[in-house]
Design a protein around this motif. Structure first.
Motif, PDB file in Angstrom:
ATOM      1  N   ALA A 240       0.852  -1.187   0.000  1.00 41.31           N
ATOM      2  CA  ALA A 240       0.000   0.000   0.000  1.00 41.31           C
ATOM      3  C   ALA A 240       0.889   1.239   0.000  1.00 41.31           C
ATOM      4  O   ALA A 240       1.824   1.335   0.777  1.00 41.31           O
ATOM      5  CB  ALA A 240      -0.897   0.001   1.231  1.00 41.31           C
ATOM      6  N   ASN A 241       0.565   2.153  -0.882  1.00 42.84           N
ATOM      7  CA  ASN A 241       1.329   3.404  -0.970  1.00 42.84           C
ATOM      8  C   ASN A 241       0.402   4.545  -0.555  1.00 42.84           C
ATOM      9  O   ASN A 241       0.026   5.383  -1.358  1.00 42.84           O
ATOM     10  CB  ASN A 241       1.839   3.599  -2.396  1.00 42.84           C
ATOM     11  N   ASP A 242       0.021   4.538   0.727  1.00 47.66           N
ATOM     12  CA  ASP A 242      -1.049   5.446   1.143  1.00 47.66           C
ATOM     13  C   ASP A 242      -0.751   6.208   2.424  1.00 47.66           C
ATOM     14  O   ASP A 242      -1.638   6.855   2.980  1.00 47.66           O
ATOM     15  CB  ASP A 242      -2.353   4.661   1.322  1.00 47.66           C
ATOM     16  N   GLU A 250      -2.483   2.740  -6.573  1.00 50.62           N
ATOM     17  CA  GLU A 250      -1.297   2.223  -5.902  1.00 50.62           C
ATOM     18  C   GLU A 250      -1.579   1.544  -4.570  1.00 50.62           C
ATOM     19  O   GLU A 250      -0.668   1.296  -3.796  1.00 50.62           O
ATOM     20  CB  GLU A 250      -0.278   3.359  -5.703  1.00 50.62           C
ATOM     21  N   GLY A 251      -2.810   1.211  -4.285  1.00 47.89           N
ATOM     22  CA  GLY A 251      -3.121   0.454  -3.088  1.00 47.89           C
ATOM     23  C   GLY A 251      -3.420   1.332  -1.884  1.00 47.89           C
ATOM     24  O   GLY A 251      -2.529   1.985  -1.349  1.00 47.89           O
ATOM     25  N   GLN A 252      -4.679   1.351  -1.458  1.00 54.64           N
ATOM     26  CA  GLN A 252      -5.128   2.150  -0.327  1.00 54.64           C
ATOM     27  C   GLN A 252      -5.799   1.234   0.689  1.00 54.64           C
ATOM     28  O   GLN A 252      -6.703   0.458   0.336  1.00 54.64           O
ATOM     29  CB  GLN A 252      -6.141   3.214  -0.785  1.00 54.64           C
ATOM     30  N   TYR A 287     -13.646  -2.963  -4.351  1.00 55.32           N
ATOM     31  CA  TYR A 287     -12.350  -3.301  -4.943  1.00 55.32           C
ATOM     32  C   TYR A 287     -11.713  -2.033  -5.470  1.00 55.32           C
ATOM     33  O   TYR A 287     -12.368  -0.994  -5.639  1.00 55.32           O
ATOM     34  CB  TYR A 287     -12.497  -4.341  -6.055  1.00 55.32           C
ATOM     35  N   GLN A 288     -10.430  -2.114  -5.760  1.00 52.76           N
ATOM     36  CA  GLN A 288      -9.691  -0.972  -6.299  1.00 52.76           C
ATOM     37  C   GLN A 288      -8.727  -1.463  -7.372  1.00 52.76           C
ATOM     38  O   GLN A 288      -8.240  -2.588  -7.318  1.00 52.76           O
ATOM     39  CB  GLN A 288      -8.920  -0.256  -5.184  1.00 52.76           C
ATOM     40  N   TYR A 289      -8.501  -0.613  -8.363  1.00 52.09           N
ATOM     41  CA  TYR A 289      -7.551  -0.946  -9.415  1.00 52.09           C
ATOM     42  C   TYR A 289      -6.132  -0.804  -8.884  1.00 52.09           C
ATOM     43  O   TYR A 289      -5.841   0.052  -8.045  1.00 52.09           O
ATOM     44  CB  TYR A 289      -7.747  -0.051 -10.619  1.00 52.09           C
ATOM     45  N   PHE A 290      -5.248  -1.654  -9.396  1.00 54.57           N
ATOM     46  CA  PHE A 290      -3.879  -1.644  -8.890  1.00 54.57           C
ATOM     47  C   PHE A 290      -2.901  -1.834 -10.043  1.00 54.57           C
ATOM     48  O   PHE A 290      -3.028  -2.777 -10.832  1.00 54.57           O
ATOM     49  CB  PHE A 290      -3.680  -2.765  -7.860  1.00 54.57           C
ATOM     50  N   PHE A 291      -1.937  -0.922 -10.137  1.00 56.28           N
ATOM     51  CA  PHE A 291      -0.832  -1.008 -11.087  1.00 56.28           C
ATOM     52  C   PHE A 291       0.424  -1.256 -10.269  1.00 56.28           C
ATOM     53  O   PHE A 291       0.783  -0.441  -9.416  1.00 56.28           O
ATOM     54  CB  PHE A 291      -0.709   0.278 -11.891  1.00 56.28           C
TER      55      PHE A 291
END
Length: 357
Positions: A240-242, A250-252, A287-291
Motif C-alpha cells: 500500500a502506498n497510502d 497504488e493500493g489504499q 475493490y480498487q484498481y492496482f498497477f
C-alpha cells in the motif's frame, strides 16, 4: 473478523518459512486442506494443492494459487568470532534489517538471533561512496567462535527468519504481523475451502499454494504444468502506498481488494478483468484498481501451455518485505467474499465468455 479467522491468520503469519524452506507452512496447509478436498497433491519441489471435482461434464479447470514463502536470509558464512554473514532471500529494504530479532533455523534446532548494527564507516556523514546493503549486516546469535556455532549445528544455507508476534491494533480494524505477503493467500485458500463444503461446483477447482515465489516465481511453473488449468488466479499481497498521499492506482487500505491491471510481467487478461469487475459490482464487493511495480505467480502462469487467462486478487498492506506489516481486516474480508463467489459461480459459459472477450 471472527475469532476463528483471526486465529487462522495469527497461526499462519507466526509460522516461519522463507523461500526454499516452506515445510512448516506446507504441513500446516496440508493438515487444514486434506479433509476439505477430494485429492491432495504435494510436488517434489514442495507445492501443495487440493482438487475439488465437479459432477458436471466439461467443467472448466479453475486454479487458485497462493504462495507459502516469506522473505528472509540464509547463512553465507560464519566468522571467526561466531557471527554470521547472510544472503537476502527476496527483496529487502536494507535500512529495516538492523537491530531486529530473527530465528536461525538449523538441523539441530531453532536459535534466537539479532541483526547487528551497520558498520560505522557506512554511515559517516558526507560519505557518498559507500551504501548500505543487506549483506553488510552481521547476525549475532551469541556464539563465541566459529567452532562453537558449528557445534550448535550452524551451517551455510541455514534460514534466518523474522521473529514476530501477530497482534491486533487498538481499534481492532487492522492487524500487525510479519509475512502477510503471502500468508494472506494461504489463509484465504483455507477459508474458501471451508466455505464451499457440501457445494457441487460448476468447475474443477485446483487450489493451494506454491513455493519460491519470492525468488523468481519458481514453484508455480511446475504446478501449472502439472494441473493444466483453463484459468489461473493468484491470491497475493501487495504494498500500500497510502501513508502520505491518496492515489487511485497504488493500493489504499480500506478500499477493498486489489484488482491488478498491469505489472512488469503481466497485463491482466481483458475478459477476466471485466468478469471480476462485473462480479464484484453485482455483489457490492469493494475493490480498487492496482498497477504494480512487482510481479506475482500469475506473471509466469499466463505465458505457459497455450496461454492461460490469469488475474490477481490481492490485498494491500503497509511495510511489506520487512519485520512488520499492517493491513485492514475489511480488505481481507472483501477478497475472501469475492473468491467465494468466483468459485461457486465459475462455469463453462463464464469461461467461454471470458476467452472470447
Amino acid at each position: 473478523m471472527n475469532e476463528s479467522t483471526y486465529q487462522l491468520i495469527k497461526e499462519l503469519t507466526e509460522l516461519q518459512g522463507i523461500s526454499g524452506h516452506e515445510r512448516r507452512i506446507r504441513e500446516y496447509m496440508k493438515d487444514q486442506m486434506t479433509e476439505l478436498v477430494d485429492e491432495i497433491h504435494q510436488s517434489r519441489l514442495g507445492n501443495i494443492f487440493g482438487i475439488k471435482k465437479s459432477s458436471q461434464n466439461h467443467a472448466p479447470r479453475l486454479m487458485i494459487a497462493a504462495h507459502m514463502d516469506e522473505v528472509g536470509f540464509i547463512v553465507r558464512e560464519v566468522t571467526d568470532r561466531g557471527l554470521m554473514r547472510v544472503t537476502p532471500i527476496g527483496g529487502w529494504n536494507p535500512y529495516v534489517i538492523s537491530a531486529q530479532r530473527f530465528t536461525l533455523q538449523t538441523k539441530a534446532g531453532d536459535y534466537p538471533v539479532v541483526s547487528g548494527a551497520v558498520p560505522p564507516h557506512l554511515l559517516r556523514d558526507g560519505n557518498q561512496k559507500d551504501s548500505l546493503s543487506a549483506d553488510s549486516v552481521l547476525f549475532d546469535a551469541g556464539f563465541n567462535s566459529k567452532e562453537e556455532a558449528e557445534e550448535y549445528g550452524v551451517r551455510p544455507g541455514d534460514p534466518v527468519v523474522p521473529a514476530v508476534e501477530t497482534v491486533r491494533t487498538a481499534n481492532e480494524d487492522s492487524i500487525i504481523c510479519k509475512a502477510w505477503d503471502n500468508r494472506y493467500g494461504c489463509a484465504v485458500v483455507i477459508e474458501t475451502l471451508r466455505e464451499i463444503q457440501g457445494k457441487d461446483l460448476p468447475n474443477e477447482l485446483v487450489i493451494g499454494a506454491t513455493v519460491q515465489e519470492e525468488v523468481g516465481l519458481r514453484g508455480v511453473r511446475g504446478a501449472v504444468h502439472q494441473f493444466q488449468p483453463d484459468v489461473f488466479i493468484a491470491v497475493d499481497c501487495s504494498p500500500a502506498n497510502d501513508t502520505e498521499k491518496e492515489t487511485t492506482s497504488e493500493g489504499q487500505l480500506g478500499r477493498g481488494f486489489l484488482l491488478r491491471v498491469q505489472d512488469p510481467g503481466m497485463i491482466t487478461h481483458n475478459g477476466l478483468r471485466e468478469y471480476i469487475q462485473d462480479t464484484a459490482s453485482s455483489y457490492n464487493i469493494p475493490y480498487q484498481y492496482f498497477f504494480s511495480k512487482g510481479g506475482t505467480d500469475a506473471g509466469a502462469a499466463h505465458t505457459m501451455n497455450d496461454g492461460i487467462p490469469s488475474a490477481v486478487i490481492g490485498v494491500p498492506a503497509r511495510y511489506i518485505h520487512g519485520h512488520q506489516t499492517l493491513f485492514k481486516v475489511e480488505d481481507y474480508e472483501a477478497a475472501k467474499e469475492f473468491l467465494q463467489h468466483l468459485v461457486i459461480n465459475f462455469d463453462q459459459t463464464t469461461y467461454e465468455t471470458i476467452i472470447q472477450a
